[in-house]
Design an enzyme around this catalytic site. Structure first.
Site, PDB file in Angstrom:
ATOM      1  N   ARG A   1      -9.161  -3.460  -3.913  1.00 25.96           N
ATOM      2  CA  ARG A   1      -8.691  -2.893  -5.174  1.00 25.96           C
ATOM      3  C   ARG A   1      -8.520  -4.020  -6.202  1.00 25.96           C
ATOM      4  NH1 ARG A   1      -9.327   1.590  -7.344  1.00 25.96           N
ATOM      5  NH2 ARG A   1      -8.002   1.839  -9.132  1.00 25.96           N
TER       6      ARG A   1
ATOM      7  N   ARG B   1      -8.528   6.903  -8.273  1.00 30.09           N
ATOM      8  CA  ARG B   1      -7.799   5.770  -8.864  1.00 30.09           C
ATOM      9  C   ARG B   1      -8.574   5.211 -10.055  1.00 30.09           C
ATOM     10  NH1 ARG B   1      -5.945   2.010  -3.884  1.00 30.09           N
ATOM     11  NH2 ARG B   1      -4.508   1.144  -5.409  1.00 30.09           N
ATOM     12  N   PRO B   2      -8.526   5.911 -11.199  1.00 26.75           N
ATOM     13  CA  PRO B   2      -9.313   5.459 -12.349  1.00 26.75           C
ATOM     14  C   PRO B   2      -8.792   4.138 -12.915  1.00 26.75           C
ATOM     15  CG  PRO B   2      -7.891   7.305 -12.971  1.00 26.75           C
ATOM     16  CD  PRO B   2      -7.704   7.093 -11.498  1.00 26.75           C
ATOM     17  N   ILE B   3      -9.630   3.458 -13.695  1.00 22.25           N
ATOM     18  CA  ILE B   3      -9.175   2.224 -14.363  1.00 22.25           C
ATOM     19  C   ILE B   3      -9.335   2.354 -15.885  1.00 22.25           C
ATOM     20  CG2 ILE B   3      -9.497   0.673 -12.387  1.00 22.25           C
ATOM     21  CD1 ILE B   3     -12.094  -0.315 -13.809  1.00 22.25           C
ATOM     22  N   ASP B   4      -9.246   3.601 -16.355  1.00 20.52           N
ATOM     23  CA  ASP B   4      -9.427   3.831 -17.791  1.00 20.52           C
ATOM     24  C   ASP B   4      -8.420   3.069 -18.651  1.00 20.52           C
ATOM     25  OD1 ASP B   4      -7.781   5.869 -16.393  1.00 20.52           O
ATOM     26  OD2 ASP B   4      -7.272   6.456 -18.429  1.00 20.52           O
ATOM     27  N   GLN B   5      -7.193   2.889 -18.146  1.00 18.70           N
ATOM     28  CA  GLN B   5      -6.191   2.184 -18.961  1.00 18.70           C
ATOM     29  C   GLN B   5      -6.511   0.694 -19.077  1.00 18.70           C
ATOM     30  OE1 GLN B   5      -3.684   4.008 -20.588  1.00 18.70           O
ATOM     31  NE2 GLN B   5      -5.063   5.562 -19.775  1.00 18.70           N
TER      32      GLN B   5
ATOM     33  N   ILE C   1       2.880   9.427  -7.809  1.00 20.53           N
ATOM     34  CA  ILE C   1       1.983   8.359  -8.297  1.00 20.53           C
ATOM     35  C   ILE C   1       0.539   8.625  -7.867  1.00 20.53           C
ATOM     36  CG2 ILE C   1       1.562   5.864  -8.396  1.00 20.53           C
ATOM     37  CD1 ILE C   1       4.366   6.498  -9.397  1.00 20.53           C
TER      38      ILE C   1
ATOM     39  N   ARG D   1      -4.518  -5.758   6.187  1.00 14.00           N
ATOM     40  CA  ARG D   1      -4.745  -6.103   4.775  1.00 14.00           C
ATOM     41  C   ARG D   1      -3.460  -6.529   4.090  1.00 14.00           C
ATOM     42  NH1 ARG D   1      -8.879  -1.877   2.086  1.00 14.00           N
ATOM     43  NH2 ARG D   1      -8.356  -3.211   0.330  1.00 14.00           N
TER      44      ARG D   1
ATOM     45  N   ASP E   1       4.611   2.923  -2.178  1.00 11.40           N
ATOM     46  CA  ASP E   1       4.164   2.150  -1.014  1.00 11.40           C
ATOM     47  C   ASP E   1       5.145   2.225   0.164  1.00 11.40           C
ATOM     48  OD1 ASP E   1       1.974   1.472  -2.488  1.00 11.40           O
ATOM     49  OD2 ASP E   1       2.545  -0.610  -2.838  1.00 11.40           O
TER      50      ASP E   1
ATOM     51  N   CYS F   1      -7.581   1.135  -0.784  1.00  4.72           N
ATOM     52  CA  CYS F   1      -7.169   2.292   0.017  1.00  4.72           C
ATOM     53  C   CYS F   1      -7.544   3.596  -0.668  1.00  4.72           C
ATOM     54  CB  CYS F   1      -5.646   2.272   0.217  1.00  4.72           C
ATOM     55  SG  CYS F   1      -5.111   1.077   1.439  1.00  4.72           S
TER      56      CYS F   1
ATOM     57  N   LYS G   1       2.150  -9.526  -1.126  1.00  2.64           N
ATOM     58  CA  LYS G   1       0.690  -9.376  -1.220  1.00  2.64           C
ATOM     59  C   LYS G   1       0.254  -9.009  -2.640  1.00  2.64           C
ATOM     60  CE  LYS G   1      -1.213  -5.479  -0.581  1.00  2.64           C
ATOM     61  NZ  LYS G   1      -2.089  -4.362  -0.869  1.00  2.64           N
ATOM     62  N   ASN G   2       0.887  -8.009  -3.221  1.00  9.01           N
ATOM     63  CA  ASN G   2       0.393  -7.525  -4.512  1.00  9.01           C
ATOM     64  C   ASN G   2       0.687  -8.503  -5.651  1.00  9.01           C
ATOM     65  OD1 ASN G   2      -0.855  -5.353  -3.387  1.00  9.01           O
ATOM     66  ND2 ASN G   2       0.808  -3.909  -3.788  1.00  9.01           N
TER      67      ASN G   2
HETATM   68  C1  EPZ Z   1      -0.954  -1.041  -7.337  1.00 10.26           C
HETATM   69  O1  EPZ Z   1      -2.119  -0.221  -7.373  1.00 10.26           O
HETATM   70  C2  EPZ Z   1      -0.842  -1.553  -5.930  1.00 10.26           C
HETATM   71  N1  EPZ Z   1      -2.047  -2.297  -5.597  1.00 10.26           N
HETATM   72  C3  EPZ Z   1      -0.658  -0.379  -4.960  1.00 10.26           C
HETATM   73  O2  EPZ Z   1      -0.413  -0.913  -3.693  1.00 10.26           O
HETATM   74  C4  EPZ Z   1       0.564   0.434  -5.383  1.00 10.26           C
HETATM   75  O3  EPZ Z   1       0.635   1.597  -4.581  1.00 10.26           O
HETATM   76  C5  EPZ Z   1       0.453   0.843  -6.849  1.00 10.26           C
HETATM   77  O4  EPZ Z   1       0.219  -0.322  -7.690  1.00 10.26           O
HETATM   78  C6  EPZ Z   1       1.702   1.544  -7.376  1.00 10.26           C
HETATM   79  O5  EPZ Z   1       2.823   0.710  -7.219  1.00 10.26           O
HETATM   80  C7  EPZ Z   1      -2.163  -3.555  -5.951  1.00 10.26           C
HETATM   81  O6  EPZ Z   1      -1.275  -4.148  -6.548  1.00 10.26           O
HETATM   82  C8  EPZ Z   1      -3.420  -4.251  -5.569  1.00 10.26           C
HETATM   83  P1  EPZ Z   1      -1.393   1.785 -10.674  1.00 10.26           P
HETATM   84  P2  EPZ Z   1      -2.768   0.182  -8.768  1.00 10.26           P
HETATM   85  O7  EPZ Z   1      -2.421   1.339 -11.633  1.00 10.26           O
HETATM   86  O8  EPZ Z   1      -2.623  -0.958  -9.711  1.00 10.26           O
HETATM   87  C9  EPZ Z   1      -3.026   5.956 -12.438  1.00 10.26           C
HETATM   88  C10 EPZ Z   1      -0.606  -1.063  -1.366  1.00 10.26           C
HETATM   89  O9  EPZ Z   1      -0.444  -0.277  -0.396  1.00 10.26           O
HETATM   90  N2  EPZ Z   1      -3.930   5.135 -13.263  1.00 10.26           N
HETATM   91  O10 EPZ Z   1       0.032   1.415 -10.935  1.00 10.26           O
HETATM   92  O11 EPZ Z   1      -4.111   0.702  -8.474  1.00 10.26           O
HETATM   93  C11 EPZ Z   1      -3.359   5.837 -10.953  1.00 10.26           C
HETATM   94  O12 EPZ Z   1      -4.391   6.696 -10.585  1.00 10.26           O
HETATM   95  C12 EPZ Z   1      -1.317  -0.601  -2.605  1.00 10.26           C
HETATM   96  O13 EPZ Z   1      -0.226  -2.248  -1.343  1.00 10.26           O
HETATM   97  C13 EPZ Z   1      -4.793   5.755 -14.144  1.00 10.26           C
HETATM   98  O14 EPZ Z   1      -4.862   6.983 -14.245  1.00 10.26           O
HETATM   99  O15 EPZ Z   1      -1.800   1.357  -9.200  1.00 10.26           O
HETATM  100  C14 EPZ Z   1      -2.021   6.175 -10.336  1.00 10.26           C
HETATM  101  O16 EPZ Z   1      -1.882   7.566 -10.324  1.00 10.26           O
HETATM  102  C15 EPZ Z   1      -1.831   0.786  -2.513  1.00 10.26           C
HETATM  103  N3  EPZ Z   1      -5.596   4.963 -14.919  1.00 10.26           N
HETATM  104  C16 EPZ Z   1      -1.014   5.587 -11.329  1.00 10.26           C
HETATM  105  O17 EPZ Z   1      -1.721   5.443 -12.544  1.00 10.26           O
HETATM  106  C17 EPZ Z   1      -5.557   3.620 -14.869  1.00 10.26           C
HETATM  107  O18 EPZ Z   1      -6.319   2.958 -15.588  1.00 10.26           O
HETATM  108  C18 EPZ Z   1      -0.440   4.230 -10.937  1.00 10.26           C
HETATM  109  O19 EPZ Z   1      -1.503   3.366 -10.558  1.00 10.26           O
HETATM  110  C19 EPZ Z   1      -4.684   3.001 -13.964  1.00 10.26           C
HETATM  111  C20 EPZ Z   1      -3.866   3.785 -13.177  1.00 10.26           C
END
Ligand code: EPZ
Length: 429
Positions: A92, A121-125, A326, A396, A304, A116, A21-22
């Site tokens: 997401r 879940r910020p997107i600052d990066q 995480i 989902r 996950d 979820c 899925k991802n």
């Molecule tokens: C992806 O989420 C997956 N979603 C999630 O799967 C998965 O749990 C996660 O990666 C970790 O493997 C999709 O691929 C759609 P991250 P994502 O950016 O991209 C912090 C599922 O059940 N962060 O790797 O949102 C964040 O808050 C879902 O299938 C920032 O602070 O995860 C987290 O603590 C749930 N700023 C960590 O980094 C940012 O700009 C990792 O998040 C981005 C992330």
């Protein structure tokens, strides 16, 4: 919708894993970077994918579905870079439209991501990276707005190895002028899959799956045909299902190397795990032994798979812990397990499972996607009948979850909201 199930039956047989899925969500976004047609195979039939495809249709992408697991995409006639439909708000992965639309049209307006509720879940990066590539960004009426005269390659250091930011920045950078370096990139299998797919469209990405990804910008991308990798988390969920029901399951159509962290923990807990070229057999044992787990970015133990592991630890001999490193709010399922008689405690980012619990059937509510799947495993391991409500979450990300479990001997049924629960409980029990 809800699942009703009767536990206590060891699962046995073979199950075939669907596409990831991802990976699919990133790959679909990559497909709109070209005006030529792209065919994607092994697409999982899950609601996150169909919601993203609906969002694509709204901006003018032509979608054809030759069959359930393939899609032909043509994005030559996208008529707007504004993606703010209700579909986008549900997901997401809607944020991948930021990278894709910015990369292709140098302009994107996308609703803030949903998904979820597993913590802040910020997107600052993502935004930091887009800015380094030359985009201006601001928030407007719940949308992220990005704008660039041109995109220029840059050296981007991610504060954490974010899956979403790594994919989004690859999408934005593949057609930027010059070279981009993403340092501290995420290394999950789906990062590699999205990079491979982009390379098959003519992109020049090196190093995906390692800490540093190097991208040489190209002027344009072309059409391709691409097959998505199998879903690591779906596979892990079925491996854990074998363990908690003391079953014997061959999990087929997987890349065993992706499963290493999960296989290692299952063996530590006493299961027999045998690896073949593209499958893994898990044989549960009458007794599981507890262990300690910390979730980490790949190749560490995946967040996950954390709730599914929690179910196994409830039943194991001895005290086990899970440290969630995480996401900050991914232990909501623990309260649900307590309703089944589990002896557990959450202290900050650590959940303690005191083990030895004989889980009893209960009425449960899925708090998110993976937790929902984990509660189903708990129900299949428990004595008596359980109901897991709110399983739209599970749909989902898991294709035919109930059907696949049924094929392994599980007594489980998916009910619509209007179906008679009491009747279904009596029938299944
Ligand atoms: C992806 O989420 C997956 N979603 C999630 O799967 C998965 O749990 C996660 O990666 C970790 O493997 C999709 O691929 C759609 P991250 P994502 O950016 O991209 C912090 C599922 O059940 N962060 O790797 O949102 C964040 O808050 C879902 O299938 C920032 O602070 O995860 C987290 O603590 C749930 N700023 C960590 O980094 C940012 O700009 C990792 O998040 C981005 C992330």
């Amino acid at each position: 919708m809800r699942y009703v199930m009767k536990g206590g039956i060891p699962l046995a047989g073979e199950v075939t894993i669907s596409g990831a899925k991802n990976a699919a969500l990133g790959i679909l976004a990559a497909a709109i970077l070209t005006d030529e047609s792209v065919v994607i195979e092994n697409l999982p039939d899950v609601s996150d994918v169909s919601v993203l495809l609906s969002a694509f249709r709204e901006i003018g992408v032509v979608i054809e579905r030759p069959d359930r697991h393939s899609v032909r995409i043509n994005a030559a006639n996208i008529h707007t870079a504004v993606a703010d439909s209700p579909y986008i708000k549900k997901l997401r992965a809607g944020y991948y439209l930021l990278g894709a639309l910015l990369g292709k049209y140098h302009h994107a307006e996308v609703s803030m991501p949903g998904g979820c509720n597993i913590g802040n879940r910020p997107i600052d990066q993502h935004i930091k990276g887009f800015r380094m590539l030359g985009a201006h960004s601001h928030n407007e009426n719940g949308k992220v707005v990005l704008d660039a005269k041109e995109l220029k390659g840059s050296h981007i250091y991610l504060d954490m190895a974010s899956v979403g930011a790594t994919i989004n920045l690859m999408l934005a950078a593949v057609m930027a002028r010059g070279n981009t370096i993403i340092e501290n990139a995420a290394k999950e299998p789906h990062i590699v899959d999205v990079a491979n797919m982009l390379n098959s469209m003519g992109a020049r990405i090196k190093g995906a799956g390692m800490d540093v990804i190097r991208i040489s910008g190209v002027e344009r991308l072309h059409g391709t045909e691409y097959t998505i990798i199998p879903d690591q988390i779906e596979a892990g969920t079925f491996m854990m299902a074998a363990a908690v029901t003391k079953g014997d399951v061959l999990v087929r159509n997987i890349i065993p190397q992706h499963m290493d962290a999960i296989s290692a923990k299952l063996m530590e807990m006493g299961c027999e795990v045998t690896e073949h070229i593209d499958s893994i057999r898990v044989m549960g044992r009458p007794q599981l032994y507890s262990c300690n787990v910390k979730t980490l970015p790949y190749p560490g133990f995946p967040t996950d798979m954390q709730p599914q592991m929690g179910v196994a630890l409830c039943m194991a001999e001895g005290v086990g812990t899970i440290t969630e490193s995480i996401f900050e709010n991914r232990f909501k399922y623990v309260d649900e397990l307590s309703k089944m008689g589990a002896d557990t405690e959450v202290k900050g980012s650590v959940a303690i499972f005191k083990g030895h619990s004989r889980l009893k059937g209960a009425e449960l509510v899925a708090p998110d996607l993976r937790a929902g799947a984990a509660l189903v495993l708990a129900g299949l391991a428990a004595e008596g009948v359980s109901v897991v409500d709110g399983v739209d979450y599970v749909l989902r990300g898991y294709e035919d979850f109930a059907e696949k479990l049924q094929s392994l001997g599980a007594r489980i049924q998916l009910l619509d909201d209007g179906d008679d629960l009491q009747k279904a409980k009596l029938k299944i029990g």
